[in-house]
Design a protein around this motif. Structure first.
Motif, PDB file in Angstrom:
ATOM      1  N   UNK A  78     -26.625  13.942  -0.979  1.00 27.45           N
ATOM      2  CA  UNK A  78     -25.163  13.915  -0.883  1.00 27.45           C
ATOM      3  C   UNK A  78     -24.584  15.308  -1.085  1.00 27.45           C
ATOM      4  N   UNK A  79     -25.148  16.043  -2.028  1.00 25.11           N
ATOM      5  CA  UNK A  79     -24.604  17.383  -2.297  1.00 25.11           C
ATOM      6  C   UNK A  79     -24.797  18.301  -1.093  1.00 25.11           C
TER       7      UNK A  79
ATOM      8  N   UNK B  84     -22.342  20.939   3.826  1.00 23.57           N
ATOM      9  CA  UNK B  84     -22.181  21.068   5.279  1.00 23.57           C
ATOM     10  C   UNK B  84     -20.792  20.615   5.706  1.00 23.57           C
ATOM     11  N   UNK B  85     -20.325  19.521   5.121  1.00 25.21           N
ATOM     12  CA  UNK B  85     -18.987  19.028   5.447  1.00 25.21           C
ATOM     13  C   UNK B  85     -17.922  20.020   5.012  1.00 25.21           C
ATOM     14  N   UNK B  86     -18.158  20.693   3.909  1.00 27.43           N
ATOM     15  CA  UNK B  86     -17.216  21.695   3.406  1.00 27.43           C
ATOM     16  C   UNK B  86     -17.051  22.828   4.415  1.00 27.43           C
ATOM     17  N   UNK B  87     -18.169  23.281   4.932  1.00 27.11           N
ATOM     18  CA  UNK B  87     -18.120  24.352   5.933  1.00 27.11           C
ATOM     19  C   UNK B  87     -17.518  23.854   7.247  1.00 27.11           C
ATOM     20  N   UNK B  88     -17.911  22.650   7.685  1.00 23.85           N
ATOM     21  CA  UNK B  88     -17.413  22.112   8.949  1.00 23.85           C
ATOM     22  C   UNK B  88     -15.901  21.920   8.896  1.00 23.85           C
TER      23      UNK B  88
ATOM     24  N   UNK C 140      -8.887  13.190   2.471  1.00 21.57           N
ATOM     25  CA  UNK C 140      -8.358  13.485   3.802  1.00 21.57           C
ATOM     26  C   UNK C 140      -9.440  13.965   4.769  1.00 21.57           C
ATOM     27  N   UNK C 141     -10.654  14.027   4.283  1.00 18.60           N
ATOM     28  CA  UNK C 141     -11.787  14.522   5.073  1.00 18.60           C
ATOM     29  C   UNK C 141     -12.618  13.322   5.539  1.00 18.60           C
ATOM     30  N   UNK C 142     -13.145  13.360   6.768  1.00 15.88           N
ATOM     31  CA  UNK C 142     -14.000  12.252   7.231  1.00 15.88           C
ATOM     32  C   UNK C 142     -15.140  11.964   6.259  1.00 15.88           C
ATOM     33  N   UNK C 143     -15.584  10.724   6.247  1.00 17.95           N
ATOM     34  CA  UNK C 143     -16.668  10.325   5.348  1.00 17.95           C
ATOM     35  C   UNK C 143     -17.908  11.187   5.567  1.00 17.95           C
ATOM     36  N   UNK C 144     -18.641  11.352   4.508  1.00 12.39           N
ATOM     37  CA  UNK C 144     -19.882  12.140   4.541  1.00 12.39           C
ATOM     38  C   UNK C 144     -21.049  11.168   4.544  1.00 12.39           C
ATOM     39  N   UNK C 145     -21.597  10.897   5.712  1.00 12.94           N
ATOM     40  CA  UNK C 145     -22.698   9.946   5.852  1.00 12.94           C
ATOM     41  C   UNK C 145     -22.372   8.614   5.156  1.00 12.94           C
TER      42      UNK C 145
ATOM     43  N   UNK D 235     -15.859  11.363  -3.598  1.00 18.22           N
ATOM     44  CA  UNK D 235     -17.071  11.193  -4.397  1.00 18.22           C
ATOM     45  C   UNK D 235     -17.876  12.488  -4.435  1.00 18.22           C
ATOM     46  N   UNK D 236     -17.937  13.177  -3.287  1.00 20.90           N
ATOM     47  CA  UNK D 236     -18.620  14.475  -3.287  1.00 20.90           C
ATOM     48  C   UNK D 236     -17.851  15.473  -4.140  1.00 20.90           C
TER      49      UNK D 236
END
Length: 252
Positions: A139-140, A145-149, A178-183, A189-190
């Protein structure tokens, strides 16, 4: 010559010569010298310059066990915005909070080793806390990756290159969902995982890699781990103690 070789004196001399040579062969210079001295001979003991033992000038725990260098720098940048440097003292970056996070994710805690992680999975109630199917370490990394994207999408730059105000906004969007779910995992939660680990890295014992030089404790005037406060409690005036870590108990 043949008679001389068979005489007892010659045999003894030959045995001593053999032992001296064997000592040099199997034991190296030091063992050979020791055997030579036992034999009573005035052997010249060979000596070598021995390099002094290296001094520990840095924390040996200050090394990566899990992150790649890029992941480490990104974690440093994000943690610094959660616990920034100010007039009170250093921020998460200087306090090695990212090192603490790295070590935690590399540990059994990072793979949820003490939790049941197999199916079947049910929709959890809010009161039941996080019920995720992926490991914390995964998850981390997905969160990074989501943070950068998300930073690229919003500001055309990776998170680490954004202005502090932009970085704060990105993290706020993660916190607010407000960010799309992460997997399949909600972004708050992240963010909660990142925030919790950052705070722990600032205030945990330096044994775990963070709280460099116990400066996190010093800012809070926290004395750290001590065996007792009997003497201090008996004094009338307030006693301020410098912080000390768990390693201070090694002499007890």
């Amino acid at each position: 010559m043949a008679e001389d070789a068979k005489s007892p004196a010659k045999k003894g001399s030959t045995r001593r010569e053999f032992l001296r040579n064997s000592g040099l062969t199997v034991g190296g210079v030091v063992l050979g010298g020791a055997l030579g001295s036992l034999l009573g001979g005035k052997e010249q003991v060979a000596t070598h310059d021995v390099a002094p033992a290296p001094q520990l000038t840095v924390n040996p725990a200050e090394a990566l066990q899990f992150f790649t260098p890029d992941q480490y720098r990104l974690t440093q940048a994000a943690a610094e915005r959660i616990y920034p440097k100010d007039d009170h003292g250093p921020g998460a970056m200087e306090l090695n909070a990212a090192i603490y996070i790295d070590h935690q994710l590399a540990s059994p805690w990072g793979i949820n080793s003490k939790e049941y992680m197999a199916a079947p999975f049910f929709e959890a109630e809010e009161t039941q806390g996080s019920q995720i199917r992926i490991l914390r370490k995964d998850l981390f990394l997905l969160g990074l990756k989501a943070l950068d994207a998300y930073s690229q999408k919003q500001y055309d730059n990776p998170f680490i290159d954004l202005e502090p105000e932009q970085q704060d906004q990105v993290l706020t969007d993660f916190s607010d969902g407000k960010v799309p779910d992460i997997s399949g995992v909600k972004s708050p939660l992240f963010f909660s995982l990142l925030r919790t680990l950052t705070i722990e890295g600032v205030y945990a014992d330096p044994l775990y890699g963070g709280n460099k030089n116990m400066e996190g404790w010093a800012m809070r005037k926290y004395p750290g781990s001590r065996m007792a406060y009997v003497k201090e409690i008996q004094q009338d005036e307030f006693v301020e103690l410098p912080p000390q870590g768990l390693n201070s108990h090694m002499g007890h």
